[in-house]
Design an enzyme around this catalytic site. Structure first.
Site, mmCIF file in Angstrom:
data_model
loop_
_atom_site.group_PDB
_atom_site.id
_atom_site.type_symbol
_atom_site.label_atom_id
_atom_site.label_comp_id
_atom_site.label_asym_id
_atom_site.label_seq_id
_atom_site.Cartn_x
_atom_site.Cartn_y
_atom_site.Cartn_z
ATOM 1 C CD GLU A 36 -2.986 -1.183 2.245
ATOM 2 O OE1 GLU A 36 -4.153 -1.567 2.086
ATOM 3 O OE2 GLU A 36 -2.513 -0.965 3.373
ATOM 4 N N GLY A 41 -13.039 -3.778 2.065
ATOM 5 C CA GLY A 41 -14.140 -4.584 1.546
ATOM 6 C C GLY A 41 -15.351 -3.696 1.305
ATOM 7 C CG MET A 98 -8.987 -5.324 9.135
ATOM 8 S SD MET A 98 -8.054 -6.820 8.718
ATOM 9 C CE MET A 98 -7.487 -7.344 10.324
ATOM 10 C CD GLU A 99 -5.437 -1.659 8.782
ATOM 11 O OE1 GLU A 99 -6.144 -1.203 7.837
ATOM 12 O OE2 GLU A 99 -5.094 -2.843 8.859
ATOM 13 C CG ASP A 106 -12.570 -7.704 -0.149
ATOM 14 O OD1 ASP A 106 -13.403 -8.053 0.684
ATOM 15 O OD2 ASP A 106 -11.632 -6.921 0.136
#
Ligand code: ADE
Length: 227
Positions: A12, A78, A168-169, A192
């Site tokens: 990333e 996602g 997640m962050e 996704d």
């Protein structure tokens, strides 16, 4: 002013690191901090690692040790909305946890149940996406310490907090930035659909995220030109 740029996975941020001039690299608490110049601005680029604790500690280091006065997080997520598809971007107007008891967390600074993105950084991100020809919405990002890769969990998160994407962050970065009074924004390209296919592609088959990273790199560089 130093701009802190973060990702969670090496991919990333690696393309951004190659664009820096006058780079110095320092290891600190398990993270490599790349200091240099991008589009005429002083930046520090780093890969925090995945999850909330890595994101929070790296954000604090960016602020305290490297003097970051603005923070941009760029990564994949996602998709949870039909408004956009794979490869499109969510800019965080609001970022929140989907796996935390906010009655309790909000009892300490910054005393918030959700974390708003900084309006000037959001505006710069919107302009950068438009200039790069990337479809983007400014919306709601939900953060938790688990990869969302099944329909049942996806539905539960959808019912609980109606996010446009999951990752997640973002909320951990935003919480710590807010705690320090540092403006921040979370940018996420959809990799996704937070279902069984997403798990197979991203976790089992070790998906190649180059395409999304190229998009994100373009956006972040265009954004910095606007700050
Ligand atoms: N990052 C990219 N896709 C994700 C997903 N489905 N859940 C959590 N984080 C993600």
């Amino acid at each position: 002013m130093v701009i802190g740029i973060m990702g969670a996975m090496p991919e990333e941020v690696s393309q951004l690191c190659t664009r820096l001039s006058g780079v110095t690299v320092e290891e600190y608490a398990g993270v490599s901090y790349h200091r240099g110049c991008l589009a005429g601005r002083q930046v520090v680029v780093c890969c925090a690692g995945m999850g909330k604790a890595n994101a929070a500690s790296t954000t604090q280091v960016l602020i305290t040790r490297y003097g970051a006065g603005q923070i941009i997080f760029s990564g994949v997520a996602g998709n949870m909305t039909s408004k956009i598809g794979i490869g499109d971007v969510v800019i965080g107007r609001t970022v929140l946890y989907h796996d935390a008891d906010m009655d309790m967390l909000s009892q300490s600074a910054p005393y918030l149940e959700e974390y708003p993105g900084d309006p000037a950084l959001i505006a710069a991100a919107e302009a950068a996406c438009a200039a790069a020809g990337v479809k983007a919405i400014t919306g709601r990002i939900a953060t938790g310490d688990r990869f969302v890769g099944d329909t049942e969990t996806k539905k539960k998160i959808e019912a609980a907090c109606h996010p446009d994407c999951v990752e997640m962050e973002g909320a951990a970065v935003s919480q710590i930035a807010a705690r320090n009074g540092v403006p921040c924004v979370i940018l996420r390209a959809m990799s996704d659909n937070a279902d069984e296919d997403g798990y197979e592609v991203l976790v089992v088959r070790d998906f190649d995220i180059k395409e999304y990273v190229a998009t994100a790199t373009k956006i972040v560089a265009a954004m910095i030109e606007r700050l």
